[in-house]
Design an enzyme around this catalytic site. Structure first.
Site, PDB file in Angstrom:
ATOM      1  N   ARG A 166       0.816  -1.221   0.000  1.00 25.20           N
ATOM      2  CA  ARG A 166       0.000   0.000   0.000  1.00 25.20           C
ATOM      3  C   ARG A 166       0.844   1.263   0.000  1.00 25.20           C
ATOM      4  O   ARG A 166       0.372   2.329  -0.391  1.00 25.20           O
ATOM      5  CB  ARG A 166      -1.007  -0.030   1.151  1.00 25.20           C
ATOM      6  CG  ARG A 166      -2.087  -1.104   0.921  1.00 25.20           C
ATOM      7  CD  ARG A 166      -3.026  -1.278   2.094  1.00 25.20           C
ATOM      8  NE  ARG A 166      -2.358  -1.561   3.343  1.00 25.20           N
ATOM      9  CZ  ARG A 166      -1.974  -2.784   3.741  1.00 25.20           C
ATOM     10  NH1 ARG A 166      -2.180  -3.829   2.980  1.00 25.20           N
ATOM     11  NH2 ARG A 166      -1.376  -2.948   4.897  1.00 25.20           N
ATOM     12  N   GLU A 190       3.508  -7.395  14.122  1.00 23.50           N
ATOM     13  CA  GLU A 190       2.480  -7.684  15.119  1.00 23.50           C
ATOM     14  C   GLU A 190       2.012  -9.137  15.095  1.00 23.50           C
ATOM     15  O   GLU A 190       1.599  -9.678  16.098  1.00 23.50           O
ATOM     16  CB  GLU A 190       1.241  -6.792  14.918  1.00 23.50           C
ATOM     17  CG  GLU A 190       1.507  -5.309  14.932  1.00 23.50           C
ATOM     18  CD  GLU A 190       1.906  -4.769  13.570  1.00 23.50           C
ATOM     19  OE1 GLU A 190       1.087  -4.711  12.655  1.00 23.50           O
ATOM     20  OE2 GLU A 190       3.087  -4.410  13.436  1.00 23.50           O
TER      21      GLU A 190
END
Length: 176
Positions: free
Chosen positions: A61, A98
């Protein structure tokens, strides 16, 4: 103003890419060319006054607005990709994010030593991918001119992790 426009279209996707994660989906922004232009204008307005030689966008992105930022600045664009996606000789950096481990890479000739690189991605969370990107840039002899994000998840404290590389961190919308 731009932050409210963005918050009105950014979608929350629960449990993606894994249970417990709420993914911030920017694809609704792409449906609105005027909002896309406002994003680029907002990012450009928030850039540090210090010189920028290159814009690096993080897969995937970070490519969406990173190339446009580079074009508007009249600077080269460098893609930071997942391992195995770049065709030429690369430099790699492993890191933890994460929800797992990953490796990113950059072409070894992406820019000349001494280049001041603006790093762009859509979202700043814990900072793991961006720190790995920063280390890649330093491995090639570059320095971090600053960071430009559309979204920052401030509660994950990623911003604090980036100050070691550059104090110039801008975002268009923050979630506390």
């Amino acid at each position: 103003m731009i932050d409210q426009q963005l918050k009105s279209v950014i979608r929350d996707i629960p449990d993606f890419p894994k249970q417990g994660v709420v993914f911030k989906d920017i694809t609704p922004i792409l449906k609105d060319p005027k909002l896309c232009g406002a994003v680029v204008d907002g990012l450009l307005a928030s850039l540090p006054a210090n010189p920028i030689d290159v814009v690096a966008g993080i897969e995937s992105r970070g490519f969406l607005f990173g190339l446009t930022l580079a074009q508007r600045l009249g600077k080269p664009f460098v893609p930071i990709r997942k391992v195995g996606k770049l065709p030429y000789r690369t430099v790699k950096q492993e890191y933890t994010l994460e929800y797992g481990n990953a490796t990113i890479e950059i072409h070894e000739d992406a820019f000349a030593a001494g280049a001041r690189v603006l790093v762009h991605d859509d979202l700043l969370a814990t900072g793991g991918t961006v720190i790995a990107t920063s280390k890649l840039i330093q491995k090639l002899g570059g320095s971090i001119a600053g960071y430009a994000f559309i979204i920052s998840l401030d509660f994950l404290k990623g911003r604090e992790q980036l100050h070691a590389f550059s104090p110039h961190i801008s975002t268009l919308v923050s979630y506390g």
